[in-house]
Every structure is written in C-alpha cells, then in structure tokens.
Design a protein around this motif. Sequence first.
Motif, PDB file in Angstrom:
ATOM      1  N   MET A  53      27.895  17.346 -22.429  1.00 30.64           N
ATOM      2  CA  MET A  53      28.096  18.728 -22.894  1.00 30.64           C
ATOM      3  C   MET A  53      28.001  18.829 -24.409  1.00 30.64           C
ATOM      4  N   ALA A  54      28.599  17.863 -25.122  1.00 27.70           N
ATOM      5  CA  ALA A  54      28.532  17.898 -26.585  1.00 27.70           C
ATOM      6  C   ALA A  54      27.104  17.687 -27.070  1.00 27.70           C
ATOM      7  N   ASN A  55      26.390  16.799 -26.402  1.00 28.98           N
ATOM      8  CA  ASN A  55      24.989  16.553 -26.740  1.00 28.98           C
ATOM      9  C   ASN A  55      24.171  17.832 -26.605  1.00 28.98           C
ATOM     10  N   GLN A  56      24.356  18.529 -25.498  1.00 29.74           N
ATOM     11  CA  GLN A  56      23.565  19.727 -25.230  1.00 29.74           C
ATOM     12  C   GLN A  56      24.000  20.916 -26.078  1.00 29.74           C
ATOM     13  N   LEU A  57      25.282  20.976 -26.419  1.00 27.39           N
ATOM     14  CA  LEU A  57      25.757  22.040 -27.300  1.00 27.39           C
ATOM     15  C   LEU A  57      24.988  22.023 -28.610  1.00 27.39           C
ATOM     16  N   LEU A  58      24.698  20.810 -29.093  1.00 22.76           N
ATOM     17  CA  LEU A  58      23.999  20.662 -30.369  1.00 22.76           C
ATOM     18  C   LEU A  58      22.495  20.446 -30.176  1.00 22.76           C
ATOM     19  N   GLN A  59      22.013  20.773 -28.970  1.00 25.64           N
ATOM     20  CA  GLN A  59      20.587  20.748 -28.653  1.00 25.64           C
ATOM     21  C   GLN A  59      19.961  19.360 -28.844  1.00 25.64           C
ATOM     22  N   ILE A 272      36.083  26.561 -30.094  1.00 25.86           N
ATOM     23  CA  ILE A 272      34.632  26.552 -29.862  1.00 25.86           C
ATOM     24  C   ILE A 272      34.055  27.953 -29.697  1.00 25.86           C
ATOM     25  N   ASP A 273      34.852  28.972 -29.980  1.00 27.96           N
ATOM     26  CA  ASP A 273      34.362  30.347 -29.861  1.00 27.96           C
ATOM     27  C   ASP A 273      33.161  30.603 -30.766  1.00 27.96           C
ATOM     28  N   GLY A 274      33.109  29.901 -31.903  1.00 28.71           N
ATOM     29  CA  GLY A 274      32.030  30.126 -32.860  1.00 28.71           C
ATOM     30  C   GLY A 274      30.657  29.714 -32.353  1.00 28.71           C
ATOM     31  N   TYR A 275      30.605  28.957 -31.274  1.00 27.96           N
ATOM     32  CA  TYR A 275      29.311  28.526 -30.732  1.00 27.96           C
ATOM     33  C   TYR A 275      28.718  29.534 -29.745  1.00 27.96           C
ATOM     34  N   GLY A 276      29.456  30.575 -29.433  1.00 26.31           N
ATOM     35  CA  GLY A 276      28.944  31.610 -28.539  1.00 26.31           C
ATOM     36  C   GLY A 276      28.671  31.101 -27.136  1.00 26.31           C
ATOM     37  N   ASP A 277      27.608  31.634 -26.530  1.00 25.07           N
ATOM     38  CA  ASP A 277      27.283  31.299 -25.136  1.00 25.07           C
ATOM     39  C   ASP A 277      26.928  29.822 -24.949  1.00 25.07           C
ATOM     40  N   ALA A 278      26.504  29.165 -26.013  1.00 23.57           N
ATOM     41  CA  ALA A 278      26.119  27.759 -25.901  1.00 23.57           C
ATOM     42  C   ALA A 278      27.301  26.878 -25.495  1.00 23.57           C
ATOM     43  N   ALA A 279      28.517  27.361 -25.767  1.00 18.52           N
ATOM     44  CA  ALA A 279      29.718  26.579 -25.457  1.00 18.52           C
ATOM     45  C   ALA A 279      30.284  26.885 -24.076  1.00 18.52           C
ATOM     46  N   ALA A 280      29.559  27.671 -23.279  1.00 19.95           N
ATOM     47  CA  ALA A 280      30.076  28.055 -21.952  1.00 19.95           C
ATOM     48  C   ALA A 280      30.495  26.843 -21.102  1.00 19.95           C
TER      49      ALA A 280
END
Length: 294
Positions: A53-59, A272-280
């Motif tokens: 999840m952390a990997n994908q959050l940061l693309q 993690i609210d600052g990451y928007g939908d990417a942090a779902a």
Amino acid sequence: MDLKNLVAEYRLRVETHLEKVMQAEQPAPHLQQAMHYSLFNGGKRVRPVLVYMANQLLQGELKNADIPACAIEAIHSYSLVHDDLPAMDDDDLRRGKPTCHIAFDEATAILAGDGLQALAFDLLSSPDSSLEPRIQLQMMQSLAKASGNFGMVAGQSIDLCNVGKQVSLQQLELMHQHKTGALICSSIEMGALSSGKATEQDLHSLQQYAAAIGLAFQVKDDILDIEGDTATIGKPQGSDLAQDKPTYPALLGMAGAKQKLDLLNQQAHATIDGYGDAAAPLHWLADYIVERNY
C-alpha cells in the motif's frame, strides 16, 4: 476500487513469492518444513499489505515491494514462533493451529525462528534485487532496528519483565510501540522506500499513520482476548488475563480501551488525509484493524 479484493490480491502476491522462496532446496528438510509451517499457518499478512500500500501510494513499481513484503513477513513469523515458546508465552495454539513447538518440537521451533530471521535479511541483501543498493541498505537498517533491541525484541523484554506487575499507561504504550508497532512502522517505511519517490514528509506522515494503527492493533488484540473466543481468535481466549499480563482493558477498563481504540483510529485517518483518494487503501486498513473480530 474494491479494497477488500485489493488486499486479497496483495496477500496472494506475497504468499506466492514466499512459496517460491521456500521451495528452494535446503540442507535440513525438517527445519525447512517447520519454517514453511510457520510462514503458512493462516496469517492475515497485514505487514506485507502495508508494504504494498505504501509503495502504491507513492506510485512505485509493485515488483519492487515484493522483497520487503516477504522480508517483513519472515520476521513477523519468526517473532510469533519464539513468542509462543514455553520460555515466553507458552501458547499451544496460533491462528487455530498447533504452535510450531507443538507441531514439531521446541528445539526445531527455535531454529525455525532463527532461520526465518536470517531469511529476511538474505532476501533484502540479494544482489539480484531490482532495488538500488542504497535503498536496500536503508531497508535493512529499518528492519534491523524494528526487529531488534531497539524495536520488537525490546518490546518482548519489557513485556516479560512486567508480567504480574502494575504498569502505567505510558509504560504499556512504550512496550507496544516496540513489540507490535515497530514492525508495522518498518513495513510502511520499507514500502515507501521501495517506491524510490519517498520524501522526508512522506516518511514522517506514514510513520505517524503506522504508529497509530500499530497501537490500535494491540488495543484491539487486548479487547479480543476478553471478548473474543478461542475458535474465532485462533488462540486460547483469556490467555493474557491468565498470565496476568498488563493490557489496556486492565488499565483503562473495557469502555476506556474502546475509547482509546477509536481515538487511535481517528489519528490514523488524519495523518493521511492530505493524500486524498490515493490513500483510500490505507484508510480501509485502519478501519479493518479496529473492526476485525480475530
């Protein structure tokens, strides 16, 4: 996005890679069987899922998260094997199955744990890795600190030294920040590092998230030890109570422990609210930890 299916895909992914690792011929088949038994006994794979999840959050590229995902699960599995030993918690069941020292024997369980620990660092240090050597070193340092005398092992020691003793809430949190939280924080950190794109701010925010869910994980475990049942939670119900271990319900009462759990959940979401939908996916996982019944 079907987050439940996404998590299932991550679990299958890490298990597939772990299976390949364990299929390699080894000189001690009995030890290999015990290591395999301990890796594949029904774990929820929360830590590897966090890596992905952390990997994908940061693309990042998902393939770069495979090695740290396997490494963190090897360390986690080793810790459970040793935690269950007669000299530690002396548990007969783990996830509804006989613990390693019951299924095999005590000496084999000790060696299986040792083997799994070494396997984690063997994987991270592989010269065939697609990760940059600098990133590999950062990951090894993260996992070494989180699993050793500055992390999980320290937490285990604090735990064992306080059985039957009165501890403060601050002491209890210190224990669990090391015993449970350290590996969860390392999962997040290694996942972020595997992306190759993590900034200092990313690492800070994700560490705060990990600290909150790591503590929430333990608070929920303490609640389940009282309110759960052996068939559901996969270990003897009331085992912490029977061993007079310090727990959140014991210190705060059940209502207070549940209030603490809710507060930690809110903190995790806020970081993690600052990451928007990417942090779902990370939002989903925080709620899963609070709502799980095993």
